[in-house]
Design a protein around this motif. Structure first.
Motif, PDB file in Angstrom:
ATOM      1  N   GLY B 481       0.771  -1.239   0.000  1.00 35.19           N
ATOM      2  CA  GLY B 481       0.000   0.000   0.000  1.00 35.19           C
ATOM      3  C   GLY B 481       0.801   1.286   0.000  1.00 35.19           C
ATOM      4  N   LYS B 482       2.102   1.202  -0.089  1.00 36.46           N
ATOM      5  CA  LYS B 482       2.906   2.424  -0.107  1.00 36.46           C
ATOM      6  C   LYS B 482       3.001   3.003  -1.513  1.00 36.46           C
ATOM      7  N   SER B 483       3.139   2.103  -2.474  1.00 36.22           N
ATOM      8  CA  SER B 483       3.236   2.556  -3.864  1.00 36.22           C
ATOM      9  C   SER B 483       2.635   1.485  -4.767  1.00 36.22           C
ATOM     10  N   PHE B 484       2.365   1.871  -6.001  1.00 35.47           N
ATOM     11  CA  PHE B 484       1.738   0.917  -6.903  1.00 35.47           C
ATOM     12  C   PHE B 484       2.262   1.075  -8.322  1.00 35.47           C
ATOM     13  N   VAL B 485       2.817  -0.027  -8.833  1.00 33.06           N
ATOM     14  CA  VAL B 485       3.088  -0.114 -10.279  1.00 33.06           C
ATOM     15  C   VAL B 485       2.218  -1.259 -10.782  1.00 33.06           C
ATOM     16  N   SER B 486       1.861  -1.251 -12.048  1.00 30.37           N
ATOM     17  CA  SER B 486       1.065  -2.365 -12.568  1.00 30.37           C
ATOM     18  C   SER B 486       1.989  -3.373 -13.245  1.00 30.37           C
ATOM     19  N   ARG B 487       1.418  -4.405 -13.783  1.00 29.64           N
ATOM     20  CA  ARG B 487       2.258  -5.350 -14.518  1.00 29.64           C
ATOM     21  C   ARG B 487       1.517  -5.780 -15.780  1.00 29.64           C
ATOM     22  N   THR B 488       2.289  -6.154 -16.765  1.00 32.66           N
ATOM     23  CA  THR B 488       1.680  -6.690 -17.977  1.00 32.66           C
ATOM     24  C   THR B 488       2.657  -7.707 -18.571  1.00 32.66           C
ATOM     25  N   ARG B 489       2.271  -8.284 -19.707  1.00 37.83           N
ATOM     26  CA  ARG B 489       3.145  -9.259 -20.339  1.00 37.83           C
ATOM     27  C   ARG B 489       3.455  -8.805 -21.768  1.00 37.83           C
ATOM     28  N   LEU B 490       4.728  -8.740 -22.089  1.00 32.69           N
ATOM     29  CA  LEU B 490       5.159  -8.323 -23.425  1.00 32.69           C
ATOM     30  C   LEU B 490       5.945  -9.461 -24.069  1.00 32.69           C
ATOM     31  N   ASN B 491       6.291  -9.260 -25.327  1.00 30.33           N
ATOM     32  CA  ASN B 491       7.122 -10.268 -26.022  1.00 30.33           C
ATOM     33  C   ASN B 491       8.314  -9.573 -26.675  1.00 30.33           C
ATOM     34  N   PRO B 492       9.277  -9.116 -25.861  1.00 29.06           N
ATOM     35  CA  PRO B 492      10.364  -8.288 -26.401  1.00 29.06           C
ATOM     36  C   PRO B 492      11.262  -9.062 -27.367  1.00 29.06           C
ATOM     37  N   VAL B 493      11.714  -8.348 -28.387  1.00 31.69           N
ATOM     38  CA  VAL B 493      12.628  -8.931 -29.373  1.00 31.69           C
ATOM     39  C   VAL B 493      13.879  -9.432 -28.655  1.00 31.69           C
ATOM     40  N   LYS B 494      14.352  -8.637 -27.682  1.00 34.53           N
ATOM     41  CA  LYS B 494      15.576  -9.006 -26.946  1.00 34.53           C
ATOM     42  C   LYS B 494      15.465 -10.399 -26.326  1.00 34.53           C
ATOM     43  N   TRP B 495      14.271 -10.763 -25.903  1.00 29.89           N
ATOM     44  CA  TRP B 495      14.085 -12.091 -25.294  1.00 29.89           C
ATOM     45  C   TRP B 495      13.351 -13.032 -26.242  1.00 29.89           C
ATOM     46  N   ASP B 496      13.749 -12.958 -27.494  1.00 32.09           N
ATOM     47  CA  ASP B 496      13.254 -13.879 -28.540  1.00 32.09           C
ATOM     48  C   ASP B 496      11.726 -13.915 -28.580  1.00 32.09           C
ATOM     49  N   ARG B 497      11.114 -12.777 -28.301  1.00 38.60           N
ATOM     50  CA  ARG B 497       9.656 -12.650 -28.329  1.00 38.60           C
ATOM     51  C   ARG B 497       8.955 -13.595 -27.341  1.00 38.60           C
ATOM     52  N   LYS B 498       9.689 -14.075 -26.366  1.00 38.68           N
ATOM     53  CA  LYS B 498       9.073 -14.913 -25.320  1.00 38.68           C
ATOM     54  C   LYS B 498       8.231 -14.025 -24.401  1.00 38.68           C
ATOM     55  N   ILE B 499       7.135 -14.563 -23.918  1.00 41.73           N
ATOM     56  CA  ILE B 499       6.287 -13.836 -22.975  1.00 41.73           C
ATOM     57  C   ILE B 499       7.100 -13.393 -21.767  1.00 41.73           C
ATOM     58  N   THR B 500       7.103 -12.100 -21.525  1.00 47.90           N
ATOM     59  CA  THR B 500       7.921 -11.539 -20.452  1.00 47.90           C
ATOM     60  C   THR B 500       7.047 -10.663 -19.541  1.00 47.90           C
ATOM     61  N   THR B 501       6.955 -11.059 -18.291  1.00 45.15           N
ATOM     62  CA  THR B 501       6.177 -10.269 -17.335  1.00 45.15           C
ATOM     63  C   THR B 501       7.006  -9.074 -16.882  1.00 45.15           C
ATOM     64  N   VAL B 502       6.391  -7.906 -16.918  1.00 38.50           N
ATOM     65  CA  VAL B 502       7.142  -6.675 -16.600  1.00 38.50           C
ATOM     66  C   VAL B 502       6.342  -5.759 -15.669  1.00 38.50           C
ATOM     67  N   PHE B 503       7.065  -4.908 -14.967  1.00 38.55           N
ATOM     68  CA  PHE B 503       6.419  -3.797 -14.256  1.00 38.55           C
ATOM     69  C   PHE B 503       6.079  -2.730 -15.296  1.00 38.55           C
ATOM     70  N   ARG B 504       4.897  -2.132 -15.130  1.00 35.58           N
ATOM     71  CA  ARG B 504       4.481  -1.080 -16.073  1.00 35.58           C
ATOM     72  C   ARG B 504       4.264   0.189 -15.263  1.00 35.58           C
ATOM     73  N   VAL B 505       4.863   1.258 -15.707  1.00 34.94           N
ATOM     74  CA  VAL B 505       4.807   2.514 -14.966  1.00 34.94           C
ATOM     75  C   VAL B 505       4.262   3.636 -15.843  1.00 34.94           C
ATOM     76  N   VAL B 506       3.347   4.409 -15.279  1.00 35.96           N
ATOM     77  CA  VAL B 506       2.747   5.557 -15.971  1.00 35.96           C
ATOM     78  C   VAL B 506       3.035   6.782 -15.101  1.00 35.96           C
ATOM     79  N   LEU B 507       3.784   7.731 -15.636  1.00 37.84           N
ATOM     80  CA  LEU B 507       4.243   8.851 -14.789  1.00 37.84           C
ATOM     81  C   LEU B 507       3.510  10.153 -15.086  1.00 37.84           C
TER      82      LEU B 507
END
Lengths: 554, 554
Positions: B481-507
């Motif tokens: 409850g101190k702070s909140f970032v969301s998460r989503t899943r991407l398929n970055p080229v760097k990781w061979d388009r494998k499903i990659t769970t990431v923190f998502r930040v909107v500033l």
């Protein structure tokens, strides 16, 4: 129900208070209300518009498409808003504003709405709404209970179930109706063997798979225009929204409905939904819902009820029987911003079966994950405000018996006004109030008699001139700004189903008095005299007819 | 543009003020704010949630489906709301709430929103909105001007024209996107000879008339999920929303798009719309809009841009070039409740050509008559609130340069945070900020090195464990409850388009400080240590790999 008189009195009093003055001025609520009242002075005037200004003049104040390059002070801009916007807005909560379904609001909603605005929750997902999500699910449960009266176990099982939804809170009745027909369409054209359903493969492939030549949705000719919009959006086509004729009381003609269904079947057209209307927008009449349920069942149609207006009547033990059969509907639309007296933007569609909405379920990577309780996985809209909170508060503060009083008062007032119109020699009641709506028009007593004696040609001329006169009076009354009734066009059986322009009255404001209603009629009679074309035409024709009659009698 | 420094300073100061304390406490606005603040004390706490309470416990407070039979006092119910709802809501305007697009609000909107709620106008028609209608038309004109920069004459001619509309104000970006594709569909399958158009005759007959085997809408794989919903609702089918792959920067791959278009043509499938994304929901990237316009033009497609998030960037002279080509779009979605900082429920779709919306025009007997200026004849929704007023006020009070400052600050802050992440040995930046969004994850420095040395099998194990760890940290951080970032899943080229769970930040919150961002990273590192499964797995695999490497080197 046993009535506790003491309680009922307390409610009546508090009900009156919430529509007139806020709580004691030294309470928090009172002080807040005082400040706001000072700012919204124009809003509290008795006139509907402070000064009648033509729209083209108002447009001059809103004519630049430039986004300002210099900031304004809040105080300066507030003055601009008060002078140019508030003063030229429509006082929809004035007791003499009896023309539309935009309702007056209880005062307690003003400070409470600040909680909604200030917290700025987004109901699409729990991560941006937390407790607002269970609250909204509860509100949907309460409305489901109001309609369907399921057991406590039912609500314990489904109300907060992650993979189910008892309905959807939405911005209004239009989105609610679209959602209901969307679910119905997707259910009718559901996955079947190799076919993965209309949601996935689209309407063209669905039609080919199921082998129908067309689809149809049936509703009475009094159905709301949003249904046509729904038919367009959903790809069914406006033609496929079939308007079934109504009887003398603006209720769907069941025989005509059965006949239409038989004709559709013969043409290989699939009627996938029948829409019953519980409170037509123009006249407030209610379709025979029980019989419609039988027919929908027999023809395997989704049975939807558009109770955007009339649904709140379920709060009244006295008038609830008017909606008998609603508990058999697959889905029901109710607008809380109508007779549940919350601010604009509070529609709902409720589904009998908690599993039905899976037909439109969707998910995304970053929210609405499977198994989450995010409300957004079953709504047409995405981001939504916490509006359900205001309905929740209203249902708690007003309570069911409080709503019953409001509903009963409104209907009783409409009946009183109908009696007034019928007793008046110069007015003609066009539709009797079943809920708190009625339609009527101004027809001088002599002309009423002349109409019974007129030739077909004379009758047509008179009716046309009366239509013009009604339109003239309605516009002038709106412009004068003292009171407001709306107008619409009906095709009453009494007038051989000819297009008839009428005044339309909605009596949902608890502050509307009988004196105001009498004044509305007096003003209309006075305004009629100002008509320089229609009234002279009517009078001269009337004279001709009555003189001819006199001669033939003498 | 010549910049007046004195003015700019004044704006910066006033900007900061509107996000922190209300105007002087003895002003009307100040007094109102004071009262509300007292009530909403929980809202003003620094924590995102006052106390973390499991959802199942909160549900207990919202568990009855009964509508109360006895009324509550406003004060009592307010206490209930403050204790059970407000205290358990999400403090979306907290400076440490950087996980979603739900924005903080300027304080001046609190009293002004009271005008909106109190007047309770209904924008569907002039009879219930009067001056609010020209105001909303002006707001649509201002946004049109922001995007398309047409001449003054253009706006004088069209902004208030009864039979035209520059767009539609709606409850959110989802309805805006649906409206745009509805117009596009109806335009593509328009009346033609005997055929009266898809709006009238429906999709099945339209497809047969035009002889297409299917329809398609194209968008990058980062397109918002509302587009899939739109494809479903509109009867096109979710399959027909074709996700085109993206490049390294989450922008649509133009070659893949061209190839898909060629394939569709070969299959007799009509692509009737191409959707460009200007600020993807997950990463904030912007498609190459100018090139997309060329392609849409070449293939006779409606070109829609979903700028729900990024559209506000047009306010910034500095960053506006990122959206070059937007002025060639047929329609654009912008959410004012995102980076224009007004409360939830303020979406818009703007059309370049004022005649385009006739494709969805509708009328009714009692309102929306032909020739009226009623806004409701061109909207998917029916009854709507006067929300446009708050955007109008914000554009006047904040002004274009004020918005520019907000936008620029947000993007600059995101760049700063990205630099912070890149400089930190234990974090990996996944997507660079183009607007004020970025994605990243926690990967211990050793593991980053181990990943470059791992076998395919080890890499997969590590990546899976990292996904679990990211999810674990994100959930724990939300719960603390101190702070909140969301998460989503991407398929970055760097990781061979494998499903990659990431923190998502909107500033987008102007009150978010660099210290808060540093604290977010510290907390995430600390939380990672609490993982009893993922982190040990990662550490042991990392050790194995690095030891093997050490041995092979020695």
């Amino acid at each position: 129900m046993a009535v506790d008189n003491r309680k009922a009195d307390a409610t009546e009093e508090s009900l009156h208070r919430i529509f007139t003055v806020p709580e004691a001025p030294d309470s928090t609520l009172g002080r807040i209300e005082k400040e706001i009242s000072e700012n919204l002075n124009a809003f509290l005037q008795t006139h509907i518009a402070a000064t009648e200004k033509p729209l083209v003049d108002i447009e001059k104040d809103f004519s630049s498409a430039d986004i300002p390059e210099t900031p304004s002070f809040v105080s300066d801009h507030t003055h601009f808003l008060l002078d140019k916007l508030v003063a030229q807005s429509v006082h929809t909560s004035a007791p003499s504003f009896i023309g539309h379904m935009t309702s007056a609001l209880p005062y307690f909603l003003m400070p409470l709405s600040k909680i909604m605005i200030g917290l700025n929750q987004n109901l699409v997902k729990i991560e941006t709404s937390k407790a607002f999500t269970p609250l909204e699910r509860q509100v949907l449960g309460m409305l489901h209970n109001l309609i369907y009266h399921e057991s406590d176990d039912f609500y314990q099982q489904w109300m907060h179930s992650a993979n189910h939804s008892l309905g959807a809170f939405c911005s209004g009745g239009t989105i609610a109706n679209i959602t209901a027909l969307w679910v119905a369409r997707n259910h009718a054209l559901r996955p079947d063997g190799e076919f993965r359903g209309v949601a996935q493969e689209g309407l063209f492939k669905a039609m080919k798979h199921y082998g129908y030549d067309d689809l149809a949705v049936l509703v009475s000719e009094r159905g709301h225009y949003s249904l046509k919009k729904a038919a367009d959006v959903l790809g069914i086509g406006r033609d496929s929204l079939i308007a079934v004729k109504t009887d003398d009381h603006n209720r769907i003609d069941l025989q005509a409905l059965e006949q239409t269904l038989a004709e559709l079947k013969a043409k290989n057209i699939k009627p996938f939904a029948i829409v019953g209307v519980a409170g037509t927008t123009e006249t407030g009449n209610i379709d025979p819902l029980d019989q419609l349920a039988d027919i929908a069942q027999a023809h395997d149609c989704h049975f939807h009820i558009d109770a955007a207006w009339g649904g709140a009547t379920l709060m009244s033990h006295k008038y609830r029987p008017l909606l008998k059969g609603i508990e058999r509907a697959d889905s029901v639309t109710i607008d809380a911003h109508k007779q549940l007296y919350v601010p604009m933007g509070a529609g709902m569609v409720i589904f009998k079966n908690p599993a039905l909405m899976t037909a439109i379920e969707h998910h995304a990577e970053y929210i609405l994950r499977k198994g989450s309780k995010d409300l957004g996985s079953h709504t047409l809209e995405g981001s939504r405000s916490g509006m359900a909170m205001l309905l929740f508060a209203s249902m708690n503060i007003i309570s069911r018996p409080g709503y019953e009083m409001l509903i009963n008062n409104s209907i009783d007032k409409a009946k009183h006004f109908a009696a007034l119109i019928k007793a008046h020699p110069d007015f003609e009641l066009i539709s009797e109030p079943e809920l708190c709506l009625l339609t009527y028009r101004y027809v001088p007593a002599d002309t009423q008699r002349a109409l019974t004696l007129a030739t077909a040609e004379e009758k047509e001329s008179l009716l046309n001139a009366l239509n013009d006169l009604t339109k003239f009076i309605q516009k002038r009354q709106r412009e004068s700004g003292k009171s407001f009734v709306s107008r619409t066009r009906l095709n009453p059986v009494k007038w051989d189903r000819k297009i008839t322009t009428v005044f339309r009255v909605v009596l949902a404001n608890p502050l509307t008095t009988e004196t105001i209603l009498e004044d509305v009629l007096s003003e209309q009679r006075a305004l009629a005299k100002l008509s320089s074309i229609s009234l002279p035409t009517i009078q001269s024709l009337t004279d001709t007819i009555l003189k001819r009659e006199q001669i033939s009698l003498s």
